[in-house]
Motif scaffolding. Structure first.
Motif, mmCIF file in Angstrom:
data_model
loop_
_atom_site.group_PDB
_atom_site.id
_atom_site.type_symbol
_atom_site.label_atom_id
_atom_site.label_comp_id
_atom_site.label_asym_id
_atom_site.label_seq_id
_atom_site.Cartn_x
_atom_site.Cartn_y
_atom_site.Cartn_z
ATOM 1 N N PRO A 37 55.030 52.663 87.926
ATOM 2 C CA PRO A 37 54.443 53.078 86.639
ATOM 3 C C PRO A 37 54.890 54.452 86.162
ATOM 4 N N ASP A 38 55.233 55.335 87.092
ATOM 5 C CA ASP A 38 55.622 56.689 86.689
ATOM 6 C C ASP A 38 57.059 56.791 86.198
ATOM 7 N N VAL A 64 47.963 45.340 81.219
ATOM 8 C CA VAL A 64 48.963 44.435 80.630
ATOM 9 C C VAL A 64 50.271 44.529 81.402
ATOM 10 N N PHE A 65 50.712 45.750 81.695
ATOM 11 C CA PHE A 65 51.944 45.942 82.457
ATOM 12 C C PHE A 65 51.833 45.273 83.832
ATOM 13 N N SER A 66 50.706 45.466 84.483
ATOM 14 C CA SER A 66 50.499 44.880 85.812
ATOM 15 C C SER A 66 50.575 43.362 85.765
ATOM 16 N N LEU A 67 49.971 42.765 84.750
ATOM 17 C CA LEU A 67 49.973 41.308 84.627
ATOM 18 C C LEU A 67 51.348 40.754 84.284
ATOM 19 N N PHE A 93 51.689 43.024 94.365
ATOM 20 C CA PHE A 93 52.270 43.832 93.294
ATOM 21 C C PHE A 93 51.235 44.160 92.214
ATOM 22 N N PHE A 94 50.383 43.198 91.888
ATOM 23 C CA PHE A 94 49.384 43.457 90.852
ATOM 24 C C PHE A 94 48.464 44.600 91.254
ATOM 25 N N LEU A 113 44.746 52.676 80.368
ATOM 26 C CA LEU A 113 44.579 51.482 81.197
ATOM 27 C C LEU A 113 44.439 50.223 80.352
ATOM 28 N N PHE A 114 43.820 50.366 79.181
ATOM 29 C CA PHE A 114 43.563 49.203 78.326
ATOM 30 C C PHE A 114 44.537 49.119 77.157
#
Length: 332
Positions: A37-38, A64-67, A93-94, A113-114
């Protein structure tokens, strides 16, 4: 949080989800996912300062990115690893992705986050580098890593690291509330009328806390240590927002004001305007210091385009600040 902390968290999460089946590879993939993410910091090389700040801890720090990316990496890894269960890799990974922004949400900068909703979570309970959070976590992770994949001790050590680090994170909310009460009481005792108050921990610890207080024409900055015995002093910084003039309608300026959440002052030196983001305080505890952590020079070209350029920092200021912090932590 800093990269080491996110690596440790990602590795511990990977171990908790898949360590029994994948061993140290679960830690490895969790650690890698915990840093991904960084990668949004590279935006600063391809866009202007304001856009890069807006991007930072945005999309890549969202659910959203995680999914979206967890199934992609899970599919890739499950194609060549000995353990090929896609569902297990997906969850590794999620959770390694999503725990990263959840932890970052406790810092001053916060996370979206959202995303894509315009909501930045910033609890401001822990500094981006906090040894009390990271070091015990790291020790237990190393102890777990040294155990066999099926060992009960391995799971115990990893679980202890997660429990202790999470417990400390919860404790920071209590510490923040205790500091807030002290700041609020000091303002009342000193008969200071204010519009808004914002607290955060000082660098590397949760013993010394900083506060920004908004009044009608100025911001008051102060510090409080749990070892203090004297009243809390506040330093006043005039807003000077009027110095922006018509620039207040400029799109880049409006975006920067939004990014700073309105906590900013303007200085003028040699006909050049400087934008000071107050959310991260000063690089000095000396009275009336103007050495803000994030200070930006406003450059305006012939066409009226406004560019924000971060003022350079002196490494000696950081070293001096650490010395000042150590003395201030011990009380006033």
């Amino acid at each position: 949080m800093d990269s080491l902390t996110q690596i440790v968290l990602g590795a511990a999460v990977g171990e908790a989800i898949l360590g029994k089946k994948a061993g140290n590879k679960a830690m490895l993939y969790g650690a890698i996912a915990g840093t991904i993410p960084d990668l949004d910091v590279f935006a600063s090389y391809f866009t202007d300062t304001v856009s890069a700040l807006a991007i930072h801890r945005g999309f890549t720090h969202s659910i959203v990115f995680s999914l979206l990316f967890a199934p992609i990496l899970a599919w890739i890894v499950s194609r060549y690893e000995t353990f090929k269960n896609f569902k297990s890799w997906f969850w590794l990974f999620f959770w390694s992705f999503v725990t990263h922004p959840i932890l970052d949400a406790h810092t001053t900068w916060g996370t979206q986050l959202f995303w894509p909703f315009d909501l930045r979570l910033a609890f401001k309970t822990i500094f981006v580098i906090d040894p009390l959070y990271t070091l015990p976590f790291l020790v237990f992770l190393i102890l777990a890593m040294r155990q066999k994949r099926t060992s009960e001790k391995r799971r115990f050590y990893n679980k202890m690291g997660l429990i202790i680090s999470t417990s400390y994170l919860i404790l920071t909310f209590l510490l923040k509330w205790m500091a807030f009460i002290q700041f609020e009481s000091a303002l009342k005792t000193q008969n200071i009328d204010y519009l808004e108050i914002d607290t955060r921990p000082s660098p590397l610890n949760t013993i010394l806390w900083s506060v920004n207080v908004q009044t009608e024409d100025a911001y008051l900055l102060g510090n409080y240590s749990f070892f203090d015995t004297q009243p809390i002093p506040f330093e006043s910084y005039t807003k000077n927002h009027e110095l922006l003039g018509d620039l207040v309608e400029n799109e880049s300026v409006k975006r920067m004001i939004a990014i700073s959440e309105g906590w900013y002052t303007i200085n003028k030196k040699d006909d050049t305007l400087y934008f000071n983001d107050l959310r991260f305080g000063l690089l000095s505890l000396a009275p009336k210091s103007e050495n803000f952590v994030f200070k930006y020079r406003l450059d305006i070209d012939a066409s009226g385009k406004v560019t924000f350029n971060e003022a350079p920092k002196d490494s000696r200021d950081g070293k001096k600040l650490l010395t000042e912090l150590w003395q201030r932590i011990k009380g006033n």
